[in-house]
Design an enzyme around this catalytic site. Structure first.
Site, PDB file in Angstrom:
ATOM      1  N   GLN A  98       0.863   6.554   0.977  1.00 20.12           N
ATOM      2  CA  GLN A  98       1.624   7.628   1.632  1.00 20.12           C
ATOM      3  C   GLN A  98       3.086   7.652   1.202  1.00 20.12           C
ATOM      4  O   GLN A  98       3.844   8.516   1.650  1.00 20.12           O
ATOM      5  CB  GLN A  98       1.550   7.472   3.158  1.00 20.12           C
ATOM      6  CG  GLN A  98       0.166   7.573   3.742  1.00 20.12           C
ATOM      7  CD  GLN A  98      -0.438   8.966   3.613  1.00 20.12           C
ATOM      8  OE1 GLN A  98       0.272   9.952   3.384  1.00 20.12           O
ATOM      9  NE2 GLN A  98      -1.745   9.053   3.734  1.00 20.12           N
ATOM     10  N   LYS A 113      -3.313  12.102  -3.130  1.00 20.58           N
ATOM     11  CA  LYS A 113      -2.246  12.329  -2.157  1.00 20.58           C
ATOM     12  C   LYS A 113      -0.954  12.740  -2.868  1.00 20.58           C
ATOM     13  O   LYS A 113       0.042  13.050  -2.239  1.00 20.58           O
ATOM     14  CB  LYS A 113      -2.029  11.074  -1.317  1.00 20.58           C
ATOM     15  CG  LYS A 113      -3.279  10.718  -0.493  1.00 20.58           C
ATOM     16  CD  LYS A 113      -3.054   9.526   0.381  1.00 20.58           C
ATOM     17  CE  LYS A 113      -4.337   8.914   0.903  1.00 20.58           C
ATOM     18  NZ  LYS A 113      -5.028   9.709   1.910  1.00 20.58           N
ATOM     19  N   ASP A 131       0.873  -1.177   0.000  1.00 21.16           N
ATOM     20  CA  ASP A 131       0.000   0.000   0.000  1.00 21.16           C
ATOM     21  C   ASP A 131       0.908   1.225   0.000  1.00 21.16           C
ATOM     22  O   ASP A 131       1.502   1.577   1.020  1.00 21.16           O
ATOM     23  CB  ASP A 131      -0.890  -0.042   1.254  1.00 21.16           C
ATOM     24  CG  ASP A 131      -1.672   1.246   1.465  1.00 21.16           C
ATOM     25  OD1 ASP A 131      -1.443   2.222   0.723  1.00 21.16           O
ATOM     26  OD2 ASP A 131      -2.486   1.282   2.401  1.00 21.16           O
TER      27      ASP A 131
END
Ligand SMILES: Cc1ncc(COP(=O)(O)O)c(C=O)c1O
Length: 441
Positions: free
Chosen positions: A238, A261, A235
């Protein structure tokens, strides 16, 4: 454990609170030099939303881990595409459809190059990280899992890297196993190795934690899994805004991220998957665009990537993602990472000097996130008072409730940094926190 689960702030009291006792920010380390690698003032001029006042104060936007802001280049690219080239893609013979298709597919090339994927067909456009992970859960894991099989995730996952696995495990009679972490928010690699066994069918792990900021050693985690023939999903929601990602060097099997993001539009994201795995997986959704031929008896699916892109996608969003990648690469991820590291170091030192403040997530390798609690003061109260000062932070569990449970807290206040943030904004945050403490003194 301090019970701070109830919000105690009366907003009127907060507004009336005296600021006479403000102490300003502690100077444990010097502010980063304005001669930093990035010309941040010039960069800030590219982000129109940053030049505004909120509640009579200059906006200090420190909620980048939730959604980063968009540079003019992205806003303009999206507006220009919609104004001149927009049409549905792939199926039109007319000029607009062909231009729109070319722009959409050019974004796929940009993503391929951004992640250093071996082939453009390994790039699947989705609605975001959440959908990318659900795609793998429903298409890959559902067929791979049998009774008693296991999926390994970590203790610091976002809910979107927990719930899809729980759903598919429940359906298939499989079990979710969790890599524990230490009090600094670092994964315990010995415990990880012990979790990998003959029943492990997949490891799904976050690259950079949104709640703690920890940068996980994903290369090592992947290698340990691969030694046992176990594929790994990362994942990267971020990670991609802060560090260069090379999916071939990592050797990950799947990698997921969201455009919003990465200074791009919301509602669009990416799933990278190794072609051999994606080729063998059944489609996730059925519908238009993902077929090569349909009869009532049988449907033949397209090859990659179309097989996983059923229906009309977020065409404009994908074009915006391409523009965001161009912008970020123009600034340079190495320079971005260096600037954000300096900011995080400065912010950490400043915050640690505040009495009663505890930083949650003190890993040696961190990116972009300062999460903290303050004795007896609920994070929502902190967030509300900071908002009155024009400072945008996030207060809550950050869609990572198991992280809160691990640290025995109900929530944190999270400041998350982007390359357009400045040391002066860190000072504003620290001054705002002193104001919060005065209100509750
Ligand atoms: C680590 C992590 N994973 C997944 C997600 C979900 O991303 P999205 O809501 O864009 O699908 C987030 C969003 O905050 C995140 O921080």
């Amino acid at each position: 454990m301090t019970d701070t689960s109830q919000s105690t702030l009366d907003p009127l009291t907060a507004r009336r609170a005296s600021t006479a006792r403000r102490t300003g920010g502690a100077r444990a380390v010097p502010a980063p030099s304005p001669r930093g690698r990035l010309d941040v003032e010039r960069i800030r001029a590219d982000f129109p939303i940053l030049a505004q006042q909120v509640h009579g104060h200059p906006l200090v936007y420190l909620d980048n881990a939730a959604s980063a802001q968009k540079p003019r280049a992205v806003i303009d690219a999206v507006a220009a595409f919609d104004a001149t080239d927009y049409a549905n893609i792939h199926r039109g013979v007319h000029a607009l459809s062909q231009r729109a298709t070319a722009a959409f597919e050019a974004s796929r090339d940009r993503v391929q190059q951004f992640l250093h994927a071996a082939d453009r067909k390994e790039i699947i456009f989705t609605r975001g990280t959440t959908e990318s992970i659900n795609l793998v859960a429903q298409s890959y894991a559902r067929t791979a899992l049998n009774l008693g099989d296991e999926i390994v995730i970590s203790a610091m996952e976002h809910h979107s890297n927990i719930v899809p696995w729980q759903m598919v495990c429940r359906e298939r009679g499989a079990v979710l196993r969790v890599i524990p972490m230490n009090d600094d928010g670092e994964l315990l690699l010995d415990a990880y190795e012990k979790l990998l066994g003959p029943h492990t069918r997949l490891v799904a792990v976050v690259h950079v934690s949104n709640a703690l900021g920890t940068i996980n050693p994903v290369r090592q985690l992947i290698e340990l899994a691969h030694r046992r023939g176990i594929p790994v999903l990362v994942d990267g929601a971020q990670a991609v805004p802060h560090l260069p990602v090379d999916v071939q060097a990592l050797d990950c099997d799947f990698y997921a991220f969201s455009a919003h993001k990465l200074y791009g539009p919301s509602g669009v994201g990416v799933l990278y998957g190794k072609a051999a795995l994606l080729d063998a997986m059944p489609p996730y959704q059925g519908g238009g665009e993902m077929i090569s031929a349909v009869t009532f008896e049988k449907t033949f699916y397209k090859g990659l990537p179309g097989k996983f892109e059923a229906g009309t996608p977020n065409i404009t969003g994908v074009v915006g993602l391409g523009a965001a990648i161009d912008y970020v690469q123009g600034v340079g991820l190495d320079a971005i990472g260096a600037h954000e590291d300096e900011l995080l170091r400065y912010a950490t030192a400043q915050l640690q000097a505040i009495p009663g403040l505890r930083i949650i997530g003190t890993a040696q390798h961190k990116a972009g996130v300062a999460s903290f609690v303050i004795d007896e003061i609920h994070p929502h109260d902190i967030g509300t008072i900071l908002d009155r000062e024009g400072i945008a932070v996030r207060a809550g569990h950050h869609c990572a409730q198991p992280v809160m449970q691990r640290f025995e807290i109900p929530a944190t206040t999270r400041a998350s940094f982007a390359f357009y943030n400045t040391p002066a904004e860190v000072d504003a945050l620290v001054a705002g926190i002193h104001k919060v403490r005065e209100v509750f003194a």
